[in-house]
Scaffold this motif. Structure first.
Motif, PDB file in Angstrom:
ATOM      1  N   ASP A   9      -5.731  -0.664   1.536  1.00  0.00           N
ATOM      2  CA  ASP A   9      -5.407   0.450   2.406  1.00  0.00           C
ATOM      3  C   ASP A   9      -4.984  -0.055   3.786  1.00  0.00           C
ATOM      4  O   ASP A   9      -4.001   0.410   4.360  1.00  0.00           O
ATOM      5  CB  ASP A   9      -6.615   1.379   2.517  1.00  0.00           C
ATOM      6  CG  ASP A   9      -6.335   2.592   3.369  1.00  0.00           C
ATOM      7  OD1 ASP A   9      -5.481   3.403   2.959  1.00  0.00           O
ATOM      8  OD2 ASP A   9      -6.953   2.719   4.434  1.00  0.00           O
ATOM      9  N   MET A  10      -5.696  -1.034   4.310  1.00  0.00           N
ATOM     10  CA  MET A  10      -5.371  -1.608   5.611  1.00  0.00           C
ATOM     11  C   MET A  10      -4.005  -2.282   5.600  1.00  0.00           C
ATOM     12  O   MET A  10      -3.195  -2.085   6.505  1.00  0.00           O
ATOM     13  CB  MET A  10      -6.451  -2.615   6.011  1.00  0.00           C
ATOM     14  CG  MET A  10      -6.241  -3.298   7.319  1.00  0.00           C
ATOM     15  SD  MET A  10      -7.578  -4.471   7.598  1.00  0.00           S
ATOM     16  CE  MET A  10      -7.241  -4.950   9.263  1.00  0.00           C
ATOM     17  N   VAL A  11      -3.736  -3.069   4.564  1.00  0.00           N
ATOM     18  CA  VAL A  11      -2.458  -3.774   4.443  1.00  0.00           C
ATOM     19  C   VAL A  11      -1.304  -2.778   4.367  1.00  0.00           C
ATOM     20  O   VAL A  11      -0.274  -2.941   5.028  1.00  0.00           O
ATOM     21  CB  VAL A  11      -2.488  -4.721   3.212  1.00  0.00           C
ATOM     22  CG1 VAL A  11      -1.113  -5.213   2.858  1.00  0.00           C
ATOM     23  CG2 VAL A  11      -3.432  -5.878   3.465  1.00  0.00           C
ATOM     24  N   THR A  12      -1.474  -1.719   3.586  1.00  0.00           N
ATOM     25  CA  THR A  12      -0.425  -0.714   3.445  1.00  0.00           C
ATOM     26  C   THR A  12      -0.208   0.030   4.753  1.00  0.00           C
ATOM     27  O   THR A  12       0.939   0.292   5.138  1.00  0.00           O
ATOM     28  CB  THR A  12      -0.789   0.270   2.321  1.00  0.00           C
ATOM     29  OG1 THR A  12      -0.939  -0.471   1.113  1.00  0.00           O
ATOM     30  CG2 THR A  12       0.281   1.315   2.140  1.00  0.00           C
ATOM     31  N   ARG A  13      -1.276   0.363   5.467  1.00  0.00           N
ATOM     32  CA  ARG A  13      -1.127   1.047   6.752  1.00  0.00           C
ATOM     33  C   ARG A  13      -0.394   0.172   7.764  1.00  0.00           C
ATOM     34  O   ARG A  13       0.441   0.654   8.528  1.00  0.00           O
ATOM     35  CB  ARG A  13      -2.494   1.443   7.308  1.00  0.00           C
ATOM     36  CG  ARG A  13      -3.117   2.618   6.591  1.00  0.00           C
ATOM     37  CD  ARG A  13      -4.458   2.929   7.191  1.00  0.00           C
ATOM     38  NE  ARG A  13      -5.185   3.877   6.376  1.00  0.00           N
ATOM     39  CZ  ARG A  13      -5.814   4.933   6.867  1.00  0.00           C
ATOM     40  NH1 ARG A  13      -5.805   5.173   8.156  1.00  0.00           N
ATOM     41  NH2 ARG A  13      -6.451   5.751   6.067  1.00  0.00           N
ATOM     42  N   ILE A  14      -0.687  -1.125   7.772  1.00  0.00           N
ATOM     43  CA  ILE A  14      -0.001  -2.039   8.695  1.00  0.00           C
ATOM     44  C   ILE A  14       1.476  -2.132   8.337  1.00  0.00           C
ATOM     45  O   ILE A  14       2.343  -2.074   9.217  1.00  0.00           O
ATOM     46  CB  ILE A  14      -0.669  -3.430   8.684  1.00  0.00           C
ATOM     47  CG1 ILE A  14      -2.065  -3.353   9.302  1.00  0.00           C
ATOM     48  CG2 ILE A  14       0.182  -4.444   9.435  1.00  0.00           C
ATOM     49  CD1 ILE A  14      -2.885  -4.605   9.158  1.00  0.00           C
ATOM     50  N   ARG A  15       1.788  -2.260   7.046  1.00  0.00           N
ATOM     51  CA  ARG A  15       3.202  -2.319   6.620  1.00  0.00           C
ATOM     52  C   ARG A  15       3.952  -1.057   7.016  1.00  0.00           C
ATOM     53  O   ARG A  15       5.084  -1.119   7.514  1.00  0.00           O
ATOM     54  CB  ARG A  15       3.291  -2.521   5.112  1.00  0.00           C
ATOM     55  CG  ARG A  15       3.219  -3.953   4.668  1.00  0.00           C
ATOM     56  CD  ARG A  15       3.708  -4.101   3.235  1.00  0.00           C
ATOM     57  NE  ARG A  15       3.053  -3.201   2.324  1.00  0.00           N
ATOM     58  CZ  ARG A  15       2.110  -3.538   1.455  1.00  0.00           C
ATOM     59  NH1 ARG A  15       1.711  -4.789   1.393  1.00  0.00           N
ATOM     60  NH2 ARG A  15       1.573  -2.661   0.652  1.00  0.00           N
ATOM     61  N   ASN A  16       3.335   0.110   6.785  1.00  0.00           N
ATOM     62  CA  ASN A  16       3.987   1.378   7.131  1.00  0.00           C
ATOM     63  C   ASN A  16       4.175   1.516   8.641  1.00  0.00           C
ATOM     64  O   ASN A  16       5.203   2.012   9.098  1.00  0.00           O
ATOM     65  CB  ASN A  16       3.179   2.560   6.589  1.00  0.00           C
ATOM     66  CG  ASN A  16       3.239   2.657   5.092  1.00  0.00           C
ATOM     67  OD1 ASN A  16       4.129   2.098   4.442  1.00  0.00           O
ATOM     68  ND2 ASN A  16       2.290   3.360   4.513  1.00  0.00           N
ATOM     69  N   ALA A  17       3.180   1.086   9.431  1.00  0.00           N
ATOM     70  CA  ALA A  17       3.295   1.167  10.881  1.00  0.00           C
ATOM     71  C   ALA A  17       4.385   0.234  11.399  1.00  0.00           C
ATOM     72  O   ALA A  17       5.123   0.583  12.321  1.00  0.00           O
ATOM     73  CB  ALA A  17       1.961   0.836  11.534  1.00  0.00           C
ATOM     74  N   LEU A  18       4.511  -0.943  10.796  1.00  0.00           N
ATOM     75  CA  LEU A  18       5.569  -1.867  11.202  1.00  0.00           C
ATOM     76  C   LEU A  18       6.945  -1.307  10.863  1.00  0.00           C
ATOM     77  O   LEU A  18       7.898  -1.475  11.627  1.00  0.00           O
ATOM     78  CB  LEU A  18       5.376  -3.227  10.522  1.00  0.00           C
ATOM     79  CG  LEU A  18       4.222  -4.070  11.040  1.00  0.00           C
ATOM     80  CD1 LEU A  18       3.990  -5.266  10.135  1.00  0.00           C
ATOM     81  CD2 LEU A  18       4.479  -4.523  12.464  1.00  0.00           C
ATOM     82  N   ALA A  19       7.052  -0.629   9.730  1.00  0.00           N
ATOM     83  CA  ALA A  19       8.337  -0.035   9.349  1.00  0.00           C
ATOM     84  C   ALA A  19       8.736   1.069  10.320  1.00  0.00           C
ATOM     85  O   ALA A  19       9.926   1.278  10.569  1.00  0.00           O
ATOM     86  CB  ALA A  19       8.254   0.526   7.935  1.00  0.00           C
TER      87      ALA A  19
END
Length: 132
Positions: A9-19
């Motif tokens: 969940d953390m990894v996906t949230r970071i990827r989405n925030a970077l996008a």
């Protein structure tokens, strides 16, 4: 809603925030997630993190880092060990992403460490994620 895998969940949230070029992102506050955030901060991939109280267990707020012209510092963030397939590596088997320019985040008996620190302490463990 219950989260079965807080690290994914953390990894996906970071990827989405970077996008979306966000300045910060809120994640679930757990011991492992704080360890991953500490490794990201120590290795220079984020500016910092703090625990924000919300009445429950709190949230982990990560301050994302970008280059001088707005380019991403984290180009690729991939989860390796998953609940359905755990990946454990000895210190000799730890990968070197981008020939040492990237890092691996490893959960060891000495806490959550980067692959560089694992080699210094000569410990292996569960390979959580790879950052390039």
């Amino acid at each position: 809603m219950a989260i079965n895998d807080p690290i994914s969940d953390m990894v996906t949230r970071i990827r989405n925030a970077l996008a979306g070029k966000a300045k910060s992102v809120d994640c679930v506050n757990s011991g492992v997630c704080r360890g991953v955030a500490q490794v990201l901060k120590d290795e220079g991939y984020i500016d910092g993190f703090e625990v924000v109280q919300d009445g429950h267990s709190g949230k982990l707020r990560l301050k994302l880092k970008y280059g001088a012209r707005g380019e991403h510092v984290i180009h690729m963030l991939r989860r390796e060990s998953k609940p359905g397939r755990r990946v454990y590596k000895r210190v000799e088997e730890l990968p070197r992403p981008l020939q040492g320019l990237g890092i691996c985040v490893v959960s060891t008996s000495k806490g959550v460490l980067s692959d560089r620190k694992c080699r210094q302490h000569k410990v292996g463990g569960e390979l959580l994620c790879v950052i390039e």
